[in-house]
Structures are given as structure tokens and as C-alpha cells.
Design a protein around this motif. Structure first.
Motif, short mmCIF file in Angstrom:
data_model
loop_
_atom_site.label_atom_id
_atom_site.label_comp_id
_atom_site.label_asym_id
_atom_site.label_seq_id
_atom_site.Cartn_x
_atom_site.Cartn_y
_atom_site.Cartn_z
N VAL A 67 0.86 -1.17 0.00
CA VAL A 67 0.10 -0.08 -0.34
C VAL A 67 0.84 1.30 -0.06
CG1 VAL A 67 -1.61 1.30 1.35
CG2 VAL A 67 -2.05 -1.37 1.11
N SER A 68 1.91 1.21 0.93
CA SER A 68 2.71 2.62 0.90
C SER A 68 3.54 2.63 -0.39
CB SER A 68 4.00 2.14 1.90
OG SER A 68 4.81 3.17 2.17
N ASP A 69 3.72 1.49 -1.25
CA ASP A 69 4.60 1.51 -2.32
C ASP A 69 3.54 2.03 -3.60
OD1 ASP A 69 6.88 0.76 -1.29
OD2 ASP A 69 6.50 -1.46 -1.96
N GLY A 70 2.37 2.00 -3.37
CA GLY A 70 1.03 2.48 -4.07
C GLY A 70 1.10 1.16 -5.09
N ARG A 71 1.19 0.12 -4.79
CA ARG A 71 1.11 -1.21 -5.56
C ARG A 71 -0.73 -1.86 -5.30
NH1 ARG A 71 5.62 -3.92 -6.75
NH2 ARG A 71 7.62 -2.45 -6.88
N LEU A 72 -1.08 -1.37 -4.22
CA LEU A 72 -2.28 -2.45 -3.74
C LEU A 72 -3.20 -1.26 -2.79
CD1 LEU A 72 -3.69 -5.06 -3.61
CD2 LEU A 72 -2.53 -5.35 -1.38
N GLU A 73 -4.50 -1.31 -3.31
CA GLU A 73 -5.56 -0.46 -2.56
C GLU A 73 -6.37 -1.48 -1.81
OE1 GLU A 73 -7.59 1.88 -5.14
OE2 GLU A 73 -5.96 2.98 -5.71
N ALA A 76 -9.67 -2.47 -3.40
CA ALA A 76 -9.65 -3.32 -4.52
C ALA A 76 -10.35 -4.87 -4.40
CB ALA A 76 -8.27 -3.50 -5.15
N THR A 77 -11.00 -5.13 -5.35
CA THR A 77 -11.67 -6.34 -5.35
C THR A 77 -11.00 -7.53 -5.74
OG1 THR A 77 -12.68 -6.24 -7.12
CG2 THR A 77 -13.87 -5.04 -5.47
N VAL A 78 -11.45 -8.73 -5.17
CA VAL A 78 -10.70 -10.02 -5.73
C VAL A 78 -10.98 -10.19 -7.13
CG1 VAL A 78 -10.72 -12.45 -5.47
CG2 VAL A 78 -10.83 -11.09 -3.44
N GLY A 79 -12.22 -9.72 -7.56
CA GLY A 79 -12.62 -9.97 -8.80
C GLY A 79 -11.77 -9.05 -10.11
N GLU A 80 -11.28 -7.90 -9.40
CA GLU A 80 -10.28 -6.84 -10.28
C GLU A 80 -8.98 -7.73 -10.08
OE1 GLU A 80 -12.50 -2.48 -9.14
OE2 GLU A 80 -10.73 -3.61 -7.96
N LEU A 81 -8.52 -8.25 -9.12
CA LEU A 81 -7.09 -8.52 -8.98
C LEU A 81 -6.87 -9.85 -9.47
CD1 LEU A 81 -6.70 -7.12 -5.30
CD2 LEU A 81 -5.70 -6.34 -7.36
N LEU A 82 -7.76 -10.95 -9.22
CA LEU A 82 -7.43 -12.09 -9.67
C LEU A 82 -8.23 -12.57 -11.16
CD1 LEU A 82 -7.19 -13.96 -6.38
CD2 LEU A 82 -5.24 -12.91 -7.78
N ALA A 83 -8.95 -11.89 -11.72
CA ALA A 83 -9.74 -12.26 -12.90
C ALA A 83 -8.73 -13.05 -13.65
CB ALA A 83 -10.26 -11.11 -13.36
N PRO A 84 -9.12 -13.85 -14.81
CA PRO A 84 -10.55 -14.26 -14.95
C PRO A 84 -10.77 -15.53 -14.12
CG PRO A 84 -9.14 -15.23 -16.44
CD PRO A 84 -8.28 -14.68 -15.69
N THR A 93 -15.71 -9.41 -2.97
CA THR A 93 -14.71 -9.15 -1.88
C THR A 93 -13.60 -8.39 -1.99
OG1 THR A 93 -15.31 -11.66 -1.38
CG2 THR A 93 -13.45 -10.68 -0.27
N THR A 94 -13.30 -7.75 -1.01
CA THR A 94 -12.16 -6.50 -1.16
C THR A 94 -11.06 -7.21 -0.35
OG1 THR A 94 -12.73 -5.41 0.78
CG2 THR A 94 -13.87 -4.78 -1.44
N VAL A 95 -9.92 -6.42 -0.64
CA VAL A 95 -8.74 -6.77 -0.01
C VAL A 95 -8.90 -6.58 1.74
CG1 VAL A 95 -6.24 -5.90 0.66
CG2 VAL A 95 -6.93 -6.27 -1.79
N ARG A 96 -9.61 -5.44 1.77
CA ARG A 96 -9.87 -5.13 3.32
C ARG A 96 -10.80 -6.19 4.05
NH1 ARG A 96 -9.64 -0.13 5.06
NH2 ARG A 96 -10.05 0.74 2.70
N HIS A 97 -11.66 -6.83 3.29
CA HIS A 97 -12.63 -8.03 3.73
C HIS A 97 -11.48 -9.35 4.14
CE1 HIS A 97 -16.06 -6.43 1.34
NE2 HIS A 97 -16.06 -5.87 2.45
N LEU A 98 -10.72 -9.43 3.21
CA LEU A 98 -9.69 -10.56 3.43
C LEU A 98 -8.85 -10.39 4.65
CD1 LEU A 98 -8.60 -11.25 -0.20
CD2 LEU A 98 -10.37 -12.47 1.19
N LEU A 99 -8.41 -9.03 4.67
CA LEU A 99 -7.49 -8.76 5.83
C LEU A 99 -8.28 -8.92 7.31
CD1 LEU A 99 -5.92 -5.66 4.48
CD2 LEU A 99 -4.64 -7.59 5.38
N THR A 100 -9.61 -8.58 7.31
CA THR A 100 -10.36 -8.59 8.39
C THR A 100 -10.88 -9.94 8.52
OG1 THR A 100 -12.22 -7.49 7.38
CG2 THR A 100 -10.67 -6.16 8.51
#
Length: 311
Positions: A67-73, A76-84, A93-100
Motif C-alpha cells: 500500500v505504501s508503495d502504491g501497488r495495492l488498494e 480493490a476487489t478480488v474480481g479485479e485482482l484475480l480475474a478471470p 470481496t475486497t482486500v480489506r475483507h480478506l484482511l479482517t
């Protein structure tokens, strides 16, 4: 009572009480000063061992770096990051959901991490098909698979291998030189556990979080805002630690002070009490586990109380 006396009492309990006989290490640092480093078995305090689910808190640290490096928000959703590869039910599901651990998926049965680990391929794809039990963001449920999916999301946004990124952005700055991170059949480091670090490595991790992301050499490895969000309770949490839950960190109170900790099977715990500058590490040996055991985490509140009395 001084912190030295409290640590001596904790050491005596670990040596005396059968329920704590599986304990491997007790390491205490206060105000940047090493107070004690006990090894109760054959593994030295600087020898790496399986940290089990403490790996999740290391993963949270790497997310903060990204996040500090500007690589990840975080939104951002799992659909966006791991498509298809992502089925419809998992796309929001978002990165925040996975973290919590509020992704809402079923972590049992065919989606239990032990079952998934028996597969010869397709771990991430299988975990993404887990049935949904609740809408994302509504319910905490401890989920090893969610952390592996998170590792896949992080790996996707990096321009380098996840373990290499960890070495460059985290392990190197902390002086961690002997880390070993197992990988799934696709070559992805486990997001859920089994990273091998030493007790002293874990103290360095705790020290980093105690300072809100600033390494010993003064470098900021992740933002203070991320550190604050990661170590506040986003939910009331639940088993296995029965404490509040932040971003892959448990959040609690000890001796009247806010504390947060990383926890893992067989008695692995890294406790951080930021306002006291206190970091404690306790580890346990899986092979020595016996009925009636309890983690050496139970000796830490007395150490916190002593540190508080002399703050």
C-alpha cells in the motif's frame, strides 16, 4: 515489581507448570532493551522454526508495504485482482475483507485449508469457489483460505516474486536472513501459515509494529495510518484467540493497556504494547503438545503489568 522480576516469575512458571511444557522460547524487549531471551528446548532463539498462523501477520505487514508503495488498494476487489479465475460470488470481496476475515465464505469441509493442501494443483482457484455464508464485510469467521487468496492478490500486483519482495521490503530491513517460506503447487508462498522465522526475527517484527512501521535504521516500511487501522478491532473477532480482530492481527487489552498480537498454533505469539514499548515473543513446539496444554501467552499479562508500573 520490576520487569526483570516479572520475567523471572514467567520463566519459573514455564519451567514448572506441565501445561506450559511445550514452550520453546520466551523473549522480552522493553524500550528497545533486551530483557530476556530464554530457550527451553534444543532450538536456539536465532534458529528458524514454523511460526504457523503468525505468518498471517507477516502477510499483513507486506500488504502495508505494498500500500505504501502504491501497488495495492485496500478496496480493490478480488474480481479485479484475480480475474478471470474468480467466480461471480467472490468478485466483490475486497482486500480489506480478506484482511479482517469478513469475506463471508465457508472455511470448512472441502475448503478447509488441510483439505486444500492435499490437492496437487489449483489451491487458489478452489478456495475462490467456497460457498458464501454471509455478505462480505458483515461477519468475522477465521479463515485460513482467505489469507491464501490475499497472498495471491498481493502477488498479482507486484512486479516480483512475493518472497523476493518480502526479502527486499521487510526481511532485509529487519535483519532477517534465514526465512523460509513454503509454496503451493503454483509457486505461491503460503498466506496462511508455515513461514519459518526465529524467535528473534519475531521480536524484530513486533518492534517494527511497536513503532508504527519504522525500522531500526529509521526507514519507514509502511504508513502510520495503515499501522493504526491494522491494529484496531474492526470486529469483535472470535475463535481461536477470542479477541478483537484488525488486519490479520488480534487486538486486546492487558493490564489496562491496549495491546495487539499475532497468534499461531502450538503456542506462537508476538505481543506488542506500543505505549510501553514492550514486545514479547513466546513459541511452542508442535511435537511436544500434550492434553491440557495452554500457550505461554498466559504469562505475558504479568510482564505487561510490571512494565506499566515502571513506565
Amino acid at each position: 515489581m520490576t520487569i526483570e522480576h516479572a520475567v523471572a516469575e514467567a520463566d519459573a512458571r514455564i519451567r514448572r507448570e506441565p501445561e506450559l511444557a511445550h514452550t520453546e522460547h520466551l523473549v522480552v524487549e522493553h524500550g528497545g532493551r533486551a530483557v530476556a531471551a530464554y530457550a527451553y528446548g534444543r532450538r536456539a532463539v536465532d534458529e528458524p522454526g514454523d511460526i504457523f498462523s503468525v505468518t498471517k501477520s507477516v502477510l499483513s505487514t507486506l500488504v502495508g508495504c505494498a500500500v505504501s508503495d502504491g501497488r495495492l488498494e485496500l478496496d480493490a476487489t478480488v474480481g479485479e485482482l484475480l480475474a478471470p479465475m474468480v467466480p461471480e460470488g467472490a468478485r466483490r470481496t475486497t482486500v480489506r475483507h480478506l484482511l479482517t476475515m469478513t469475506g463471508g465464505t465457508d472455511p470448512s469441509g472441502d475448503w478447509d485449508i488441510d483439505a486444500v493442501m492435499r490437492l496437487s494443483a489449483g489451491w487458489t482457484r478452489t478456495l475462490l469457489t467456497a460457498p458464501r455464508l454471509a455478505p462480505p464485510g458483515t461477519r468475522f469467521r477465521y479463515d485460513n483460505g482467505a489469507s491464501h487468496v490475499l497472498a495471491a492478490c498481493l502477488a498479482r500486483v507486484l512486479d516480483e516474486d512475493l518472497e523476493e519482495y518480502a526479502g527486499r521490503r521487510l526481511f532485509g530491513p529487519l535483519g532477517i536472513a534465514r526465512a523460509h517460506w513454503p509454496r503451493d503447487p503454483a509457486g505461491l508462498p503460503y498466506g496462511f501459515g508455515h513461514l519459518r522465522l526465529s524467535a528473534l526475527d519475531l521480536v524484530a517484527l513486533g518492534r517494527l509494529w511497536s513503532t508504527g512501521g519504522i525500522a531500526a535504521d529509521g526507514r519507514r516500511l509502511f504508513d502510520a495510518a495503515y499501522a493504526a487501522e491494522a491494529t484496531r478491532p474492526h470486529t469483535a473477532g472470535g475463535p481461536p484467540e477470542s479477541a478483537g480482530y484488525g488486519y490479520l492481527w488480534w487486538v486486546t487489552e492487558m493490564a489496562g493497556h491496549t495491546a495487539f498480537f499475532a497468534g499461531g498454533y502450538a503456542g506462537q505469539h508476538v505481543v506488542v504494547v506500543p505505549d510501553l514499548g514492550l514486545v514479547t515473543v513466546t513459541t511452542g513446539a508442535e511435537a511436544a503438545l500434550r492434553p491440557g496444554r495452554r500457550p505461554a501467552l498466559c504469562v505475558i499479562p504479568g510482564i505487561v503489568a510490571a512494565a506499566s508500573a515502571h513506565a
